[in-house]
Design an enzyme around this catalytic site. Sequence first.
Site, mmCIF file in Angstrom:
data_model
loop_
_atom_site.group_PDB
_atom_site.id
_atom_site.type_symbol
_atom_site.label_atom_id
_atom_site.label_comp_id
_atom_site.label_asym_id
_atom_site.label_seq_id
_atom_site.Cartn_x
_atom_site.Cartn_y
_atom_site.Cartn_z
ATOM 1 N N THR A 29 -13.730 -44.143 44.023
ATOM 2 C CA THR A 29 -12.603 -44.976 44.437
ATOM 3 C C THR A 29 -11.325 -44.457 43.778
ATOM 4 O O THR A 29 -11.281 -43.336 43.289
ATOM 5 C CB THR A 29 -12.886 -46.460 44.092
ATOM 6 O OG1 THR A 29 -11.903 -47.290 44.714
ATOM 7 C CG2 THR A 29 -12.882 -46.714 42.591
ATOM 8 N N ASN A 30 -10.261 -45.249 43.769
ATOM 9 C CA ASN A 30 -8.996 -44.863 43.149
ATOM 10 C C ASN A 30 -8.357 -46.106 42.532
ATOM 11 O O ASN A 30 -8.913 -47.192 42.577
ATOM 12 C CB ASN A 30 -8.072 -44.190 44.171
ATOM 13 C CG ASN A 30 -7.783 -45.106 45.341
ATOM 14 O OD1 ASN A 30 -7.161 -46.157 45.195
ATOM 15 N ND2 ASN A 30 -8.265 -44.718 46.522
ATOM 16 N N HIS A 31 -7.158 -45.925 41.959
ATOM 17 C CA HIS A 31 -6.545 -46.998 41.165
ATOM 18 C C HIS A 31 -5.743 -48.017 41.972
ATOM 19 O O HIS A 31 -5.055 -48.854 41.397
ATOM 20 C CB HIS A 31 -5.610 -46.393 40.105
ATOM 21 C CG HIS A 31 -6.330 -45.667 39.020
ATOM 22 N ND1 HIS A 31 -7.173 -46.298 38.139
ATOM 23 C CD2 HIS A 31 -6.348 -44.357 38.672
ATOM 24 C CE1 HIS A 31 -7.664 -45.407 37.288
ATOM 25 N NE2 HIS A 31 -7.182 -44.221 37.603
#
Length: 224
Positions: A29-31
Amino acid sequence: DSRLPLRGRNVLVTAGPTQEPLDPVRYLTNHSTGKMGYAIAEQARNMGAKVTLVSGPVSLQAPHGVDVVNVRSAQEMFQAVQGAFEASDITIMAAAVGDFRPAEQAAEKIKKNGRERITLELVSNPDILAWAGANRREGQTLCGFAMETQDLEKNAAKKLTSKHCDMLIANDLRTPGAGFATDTNVVTVLRPGANAEQPHVEHWRKMSKRELAERVLTELAGLH
Ligand code: C5P
């Protein structure tokens, strides 16, 4: 009605990160927190629009009066957008979609099995905004976002044209007050210019994501 400039219009927003499963317990995933996309969805509702919010996994409250479609992976987000795009008058893609996903999703939890190193194969995800740009019809308005860490204007200009957007909102991850978890943003706004090499570029001052949402929607409302 000047207070409800989006009355009678359908607005489609994507927000949040995607989760790309690796096995039953892990994902890439990412932030992204979804703050920008949720601010846009809320503001569009306040301006009178009928809003569909396609959201990746976030910890924000679903806004009242907004039709929320919860998804996890980029492929799920793509399906949800494909289902809603036809009816959409103004589409704004603020989601941080994973560019790649694991080529295979293991059916069982991946075990160490004494290995010091393993290799993960990734395959590219569909570009949802590019699909919308390629399939938009007359009268539909399309806006994308871009988060960059270098060559902001050049990269954003490329996205504006290649994804056939009416507006591309770019921010630099490293600018103070811009980026993922903040309540403010500092953006560069690009619009198509006389030719693809020369978009119309504006540098907007630092403002809350709510104010930015209102300004973006006001501009988009006037386009078609
Ligand atoms: O190319 P890049 O990922 O930087 O483009 C960002 C824009 O494209 C954002 O508006 C994002 O929501 C959208 N996007 C998308 N599907 C992808 C990748 C990006 O809709 N697979």
